[in-house]
Write a protein that holds these residues in place. Structure first.
Motif, PDB file in Angstrom:
ATOM      1  N   ARG A  40      36.611  33.321  32.565  1.00 38.65           N
ATOM      2  CA  ARG A  40      36.898  32.623  31.348  1.00 38.65           C
ATOM      3  C   ARG A  40      38.076  33.338  31.052  1.00 38.65           C
ATOM      4  O   ARG A  40      38.658  34.546  31.205  1.00 38.65           O
ATOM      5  CB  ARG A  40      35.501  33.728  30.539  1.00 38.65           C
ATOM      6  N   GLN A  41      38.853  32.937  30.774  1.00 35.65           N
ATOM      7  CA  GLN A  41      40.272  33.187  30.034  1.00 35.65           C
ATOM      8  C   GLN A  41      39.721  33.484  28.436  1.00 35.65           C
ATOM      9  O   GLN A  41      40.373  33.438  27.457  1.00 35.65           O
ATOM     10  CB  GLN A  41      41.294  32.276  29.813  1.00 35.65           C
ATOM     11  N   LEU A  42      38.912  35.079  28.342  1.00 39.34           N
ATOM     12  CA  LEU A  42      39.199  35.726  27.535  1.00 39.34           C
ATOM     13  C   LEU A  42      39.413  37.647  27.616  1.00 39.34           C
ATOM     14  O   LEU A  42      39.768  37.580  28.848  1.00 39.34           O
ATOM     15  CB  LEU A  42      37.684  35.874  26.920  1.00 39.34           C
ATOM     16  N   TRP A  43      39.290  38.098  26.529  1.00 33.78           N
ATOM     17  CA  TRP A  43      39.932  39.739  26.429  1.00 33.78           C
ATOM     18  C   TRP A  43      39.054  40.433  26.963  1.00 33.78           C
ATOM     19  O   TRP A  43      38.972  41.236  27.056  1.00 33.78           O
ATOM     20  CB  TRP A  43      40.889  39.669  25.228  1.00 33.78           C
ATOM     21  N   TRP A  44      37.676  39.856  26.025  1.00 34.25           N
ATOM     22  CA  TRP A  44      36.361  40.852  25.782  1.00 34.25           C
ATOM     23  C   TRP A  44      35.482  40.013  26.647  1.00 34.25           C
ATOM     24  O   TRP A  44      34.797  39.080  26.637  1.00 34.25           O
ATOM     25  CB  TRP A  44      35.891  40.411  23.997  1.00 34.25           C
ATOM     26  N   GLY A  45      35.189  40.998  27.805  1.00 40.66           N
ATOM     27  CA  GLY A  45      34.515  41.184  28.704  1.00 40.66           C
ATOM     28  C   GLY A  45      34.817  42.173  29.960  1.00 40.66           C
ATOM     29  O   GLY A  45      35.387  42.875  29.300  1.00 40.66           O
ATOM     30  N   HIS A  46      33.996  42.032  30.515  1.00 43.70           N
ATOM     31  CA  HIS A  46      34.729  42.566  32.519  1.00 43.70           C
ATOM     32  C   HIS A  46      35.792  42.165  32.384  1.00 43.70           C
ATOM     33  O   HIS A  46      35.727  40.522  33.204  1.00 43.70           O
ATOM     34  CB  HIS A  46      33.768  42.174  33.177  1.00 43.70           C
ATOM     35  N   GLN A  47      36.939  42.951  32.447  1.00 43.90           N
ATOM     36  CA  GLN A  47      38.200  42.368  33.533  1.00 43.90           C
ATOM     37  C   GLN A  47      38.491  42.545  35.151  1.00 43.90           C
ATOM     38  O   GLN A  47      37.417  43.254  35.530  1.00 43.90           O
ATOM     39  CB  GLN A  47      39.788  43.103  32.778  1.00 43.90           C
ATOM     40  N   ILE A  48      38.552  40.717  35.187  1.00 43.29           N
ATOM     41  CA  ILE A  48      37.974  40.159  36.749  1.00 43.29           C
ATOM     42  C   ILE A  48      39.227  41.967  37.232  1.00 43.29           C
ATOM     43  O   ILE A  48      40.054  41.868  37.066  1.00 43.29           O
ATOM     44  CB  ILE A  48      38.637  39.645  36.697  1.00 43.29           C
ATOM     45  N   PRO A  49      38.402  42.549  38.596  1.00 42.40           N
ATOM     46  CA  PRO A  49      39.293  43.568  39.156  1.00 42.40           C
ATOM     47  C   PRO A  49      39.619  42.948  40.237  1.00 42.40           C
ATOM     48  O   PRO A  49      40.263  43.204  41.344  1.00 42.40           O
ATOM     49  CB  PRO A  49      38.022  43.911  39.873  1.00 42.40           C
ATOM     50  N   ALA A  50      40.838  41.985  40.291  1.00 36.36           N
ATOM     51  CA  ALA A  50      41.780  41.786  40.733  1.00 36.36           C
ATOM     52  C   ALA A  50      43.503  42.026  40.323  1.00 36.36           C
ATOM     53  O   ALA A  50      43.087  41.539  39.602  1.00 36.36           O
ATOM     54  CB  ALA A  50      41.589  39.860  40.851  1.00 36.36           C
ATOM     55  N   TRP A  51      43.981  42.390  41.937  1.00 36.07           N
ATOM     56  CA  TRP A  51      45.642  43.165  40.889  1.00 36.07           C
ATOM     57  C   TRP A  51      46.613  41.543  42.020  1.00 36.07           C
ATOM     58  O   TRP A  51      46.498  41.352  42.684  1.00 36.07           O
ATOM     59  CB  TRP A  51      46.006  44.252  41.057  1.00 36.07           C
TER      60      TRP A  51
END
Length: 928
Positions: free
Chosen positions: A410-421
């Motif tokens: 989801r293109q949002l900021w509030w939530g669990h940030q995807i653990p990909a770098w």
């Protein structure tokens, strides 16, 4: 020194009582679970409400149903855990915060991610606190020491672990696919977050000319603006009208792009003209056709719903503005054939409330098939989980079969940030579709992985997107209990016992929990799924916060009390899965149905006061069990002698004990099978009717006699015993009032609580259906005599003569045995029970109980002529009202022009008046 007799106040105050016991339960940690205590576990994890304001009455229904189940099983001796928590609700919370910022003239980009998240956590503290306060006001027996939040440290760890494992197993991938895009929230949404609505639209027909100038084809579309991204026109290869065109090319109007005519079996020759424009980047079916025919994908849409550089001169225009302008241009250029009115389904974003735009986007996906197949295996081989009602099993199964890969980014900021770098370029620093990446549990681990894959000194940028809220919610039944660690709670309480939820989120949530639980734990997350109906508003619409038609439960709690609201909601649930419409006046904040439950609470309170005033200050334990409670003598009486006349002082006691144990069995059976509404109704009828209206009245005369009389002691014992057991039966439904009465009745010591007492068990030796049947006849007779007295306007203090005529020996035997009860409760001075009347009694008023006729002579009791005149006068008034209302409703001007609620009110009043007239005519007939 005289002992103080414990009493209840004359009036029940639900507000102080409920607050007192809510504090007591929490301060004494009455509901704190302990897996080391042993016993058989019973566990429910609460469906976590979104931290987006406050709960409405629909949540209250589900929470109350869960509380009844948990309290019941706790009293049954199970080792219970009901775990509370809330959900971070990414899209919903971010939508709220974006609106707040807009009102301040800002955007989240003005704040930056870090400051925006600080504001989101502040919102969570405020809104989550409101929700928790509401849950506490409901008196829910939750273990607050285990409260969880989907973004707390432990659950975040679970989400991280789940994502990494699924990625490493090849079940999570990143791909460029067509997704449901919400321009309002500027985020991808899943198929389950799309609501299809029927709208009145148009079907536009356009001509696309063949490149060789040999003619044209006609296409039809409901979205003209997307033609700017067309890369083909498709026809069915079996359609003889167009077979010769397959392989030729067309010149796309406006864009002047050459596109092919392709043959594809997907095309329905009967739709429109049989020629379909193909826009692979903006339609899911076209996307699949484009994949089959290797068509280019041309995206014409920006993420905010405006058109991009691929739309030519329409760049920058909103999609709906561009729609009008594209049609106008095609008409000007001579390509518009016709426009038809057309009803069709349009997908809307459940959160953004705007039409979804199918958009080509790079997102993260979960491969659903392996997870769904595992869940299907449990369902087909073990019937796990078990759905109540069973009809939802097919709905659940069908959904698992049809699921497509799940877009979880989801293109949002509030939530669990995807653990990909991402290993980004030192110069641009931008993340593109081809930027290499690593998935890791931490930034340090990501750096280590990146160094080994891409070389030292690589610059890493974390994926800015967050995970779909339902990803973390899908882990809820086991992440809340400590997974991925092997905690004691997880070992003892998992899998949980029951999931209680509405049918509307079987797809959103239930299926995701079963799929993820099956994969990660090898078990289904719960044994049963109890599907309850929804609470509808006065217009029959589902209550929701987003629709603005929800009712804050605190409004009704503050007016009627928590127990009254709880009981109303459960009592209305006649069957699992059945929707209920709450009787509620928004203007007055009044609910007649909740008021009726408050009256029920007052009835119980007053009955308890009466009982305690007649126990001489003794508790049920001090009085001892009633003799009949061990079946003394009754089971040894031959069937043909088990009549109501056998032992008059004790038969009412035996009757109420028989009725009580029937209700114990019935209530337990209902709750065990999730018939909570039926259980509530059965308790209501027994407590209000059998116990309060009849048994207490039947024993009043015995309580007034010499205190040494054995009959008085047995009445006291029976009253005290049944009252205490009633409180236990009713406690899961109405916990506060039952706790208050129980403490006073039993003179409980500090720290004791009704919530931890044993639930009543059925003693089948005391159930006597024959005796109950006899009392049914007796009660019906008393009720009929009372009704006849009311019809004849006989004053309450006047005793009457009554004739009961029946040709049945058994009926006369029962009536004779209960003669004292009839005379006492129906104010009868002279009672004659006979097979046939020796003379005609006139004037008299008569009624019928089955095959029994009851007559009350009226001579010397009432002035019959005056009574008839009074009834006739009342009837004339009602008939005049009926005539007036009928004339109004037969007038088309009134029916067509008056407000709908006025017309409905007139019809309701007419129906009521006609019923009154029917009753009055019947009274006149009886007096004839």
């Amino acid at each position: 020194m005289t002992a103080t007799i414990p009493t209840l106040p004359s009036l029940y105050d639900p507000f102080s009582t409920e607050a007192k016991w809510q504090r007591f339960w929490e301060e004494n940690q009455v509901y704190k679970a302990d897996p080391d205590r042993g016993g058989k576990p019973y566990c429910i994890v609460i469906p976590p409400p979104n931290v987006t304001g406050s709960l409405h009455i629909g949540h209250t229904l589900g929470d109350t149903l869960m509380d009844i189940l948990v309290r019941y099983h706790r009293m049954k001796g199970r080792n219970t855990l009901w775990l509370p928590g809330t959900d971070h609700a990414s899209i919903a919370v971010q939508t709220i915060l974006d609106k707040q910022l807009k009102a301040e003239g800002k955007t989240r980009y003005d704040l930056g991610r870090e400051k925006f998240l600080e504001r989101a956590w502040q919102w969570k503290a405020e809104s989550g606190g409101t929700i928790v306060s509401q849950l506490r006001r409901l008196g829910l027996s939750l273990d607050w020491s285990r409260e969880r939040f989907t973004m707390d440290e432990g659950l975040s760890k679970a989400v991280l672990e789940a994502f990494v494992r699924l990625y490493e197993e090849g079940l999570i991938y990143r791909g460029n696919y067509l997704v449901n895009w919400c321009p309002a929230t500027q985020s991808a949404v899943s198929d389950l977050e799309v609501e299809n609505k029927e709208v009145d639209g148009y079907l536009w027909h356009f001509r696309y000319p063949l490149t060789d100038a040999s003619g044209y084809v006609e296409v039809a579309t409901t979205r003209p603006e997307t033609m700017l991204g067309d890369t083909a026109v498709a026809v069915n290869p079996q359609d003889e009208r167009y077979q010769h065109l397959i392989g030729k090319t067309l010149t796309l109007p406006i864009m002047q792009r050459e596109i092919p005519v392709i043959g594809d079996d997907f095309v329905d020759p009967a739709f429109g003209t049989g020629c379909v424009k193909v826009t692979p980047a903006h339609d899911p079916n076209d996307f699949e056709m484009g994949q089959r025919h290797q068509l280019p994908l041309i995206n014409i849409m920006n993420k905010d719903g405006t058109l991009n550089e691929n739309a030519g001169s329409f760049q920058g225009q909103d999609r709906f503005v561009a729609r009008k302008n594209v049609v106008q241009r095609l008409e000007t250029d001579g390509f518009l054939v016709k426009v038809e009115d057309y009803k069709h389904m349009v997908p809307y974003s459940d959160r953004g409330k705007v039409p979804i735009e199918p958009l080509l986007s790079t997102q993260w996906f979960v491969k659903i098939c392996p997870l769904a197949d595992k869940a299907l295996e449990f369902l087909d081989q073990k019937n796990s989980p078990q759905f109540i009602p069973q009809r939802w099993t097919k709905v659940y199964r069908d959904w698992l079969v049809k699921l497509k890969d799940w877009c979880i980014s989801r293109q949002l900021w509030w939530g669990h940030q995807i653990p990909a770098w991402y290993a980004v370029s030192e110069t641009s620093g931008e993340i593109t579709d081809t930027t290499p990446f690593v998935v890791a549990r931490s930034e340090a681990e990501a750096q280590e992985k990146a160094c080994s894959q891409f070389g030292a000194n690589v610059k890493l940028e974390r994926d800015p997107d967050v995970l779909d809220t339902w990803f973390s919610s899908g882990l809820w039944p086991f992440s809340t209990l400590g997974w991925p660690d092997k905690s004691r709670d997880f070992e003892f309480y998992y899998p949980t016992s029951t999931l209680v939820t509405g049918f509307d989120i079987i797809f959103f949530w239930v299926a995701r929990m079963t799929m993820l639980a099956g994969h990660f734990t090898g078990q289904m997350p719960f044994k049963d799924v109890y599907i309850h109906g929804l609470v509808l508003d006065e217009n029959g619409k589902k209550m929701s916060k987003s629709a603005g038609n929800g009712i804050d439960p605190l409004l009704l709690i503050d007016k009627y009390g928590t127990d009254a609201l709880r009981y109303t909601l459960v009592k209305e649930v006649a069957g699992a899965g059945q929707d209920i419409r709450l009787d509620y006046d928004r203007k007055k904040d009044e609910s007649p149905s909740v008021e009726a439950s408050r009256n029920f609470a007052n009835k119980l309170w007053n009955a308890a006061r009466f009982v305690m005033m007649n126990l001489d200050g003794k508790t049920p334990q001090q009085l001892g069990s009633p003799p009949a409670s061990v079946g003394a003598g009754l089971s040894d009486v031959p069937v043909d002698k088990k009549t109501i006349g056998l032992n008059p002082p004790l038969l009412s006691d035996r009757w109420i004990l028989s009725r009580f144990h029937q209700v114990v069995r019935q209530t337990s059976d209902y709750i065990d099978n999730y018939g909570l509404g039926e259980a509530a109704k059965g308790l209501y009828d027994f407590i209000w009717g059998d116990f309060c209206d009849w048994y207490i009245e039947l024993v009043k005369s015995r309580l007034q006699k010499d205190s040494a009389a054995p009959s008085r002691l047995v009445a006291q014992q029976t009253l005290a015993y049944v009252l205490e057991e009633i409180l236990k039966l009713l406690h899961p439904f109405m916990p506060h009032i039952t706790e208050e009465i129980w403490h006073t009745l039993t003179q409980a010591e500090d720290g004791q609580t009704l919530a931890l007492q044993s639930y009543p068990e059925t003693d089948t030796r005391l159930i006597d259906p024959d005796l109950e049947q006899q009392f049914e006849l007796l009660i019906a007779t008393i009720r009929t005599i009372r009704n006849l007295r009311a019809e004849a306007d006989i004053k309450p203090g006047v005793k009457v003569t009554v004739f009961l005529q029946s040709e049945s020996d058994r009926e006369r035997q029962i009536l004779t045995g209960g003669q004292s009860y009839i005379q006492d409760l129906a104010k009868v001075e002279s009672l004659t029970i006979t097979p046939a009347l020796e003379r005609e009694i006139d004037p008299a008023i008569a009624g019928v109980i089955g095959t029994i006729q009851a007559l009350i002579p009226l001579a010397g009791v009432v002035d019959v002529a005056a009574l008839r005149a009074k009834i006739q006068k009342d009837l004339s008034k009602v008939e005049a009202e009926i005539k007036s209302l009928s004339n109004r409703l037969n007038n088309p001007n009134f029916v067509n022009k008056a407000p709908a609620e006025v017309v409905k009110g007139a019809r309701d009043t007419l129906a009521e008046a006609e019923k009154q007239a029917e009753i009055l005519r019947e009274r006149l007939r009886r007096l004839a």
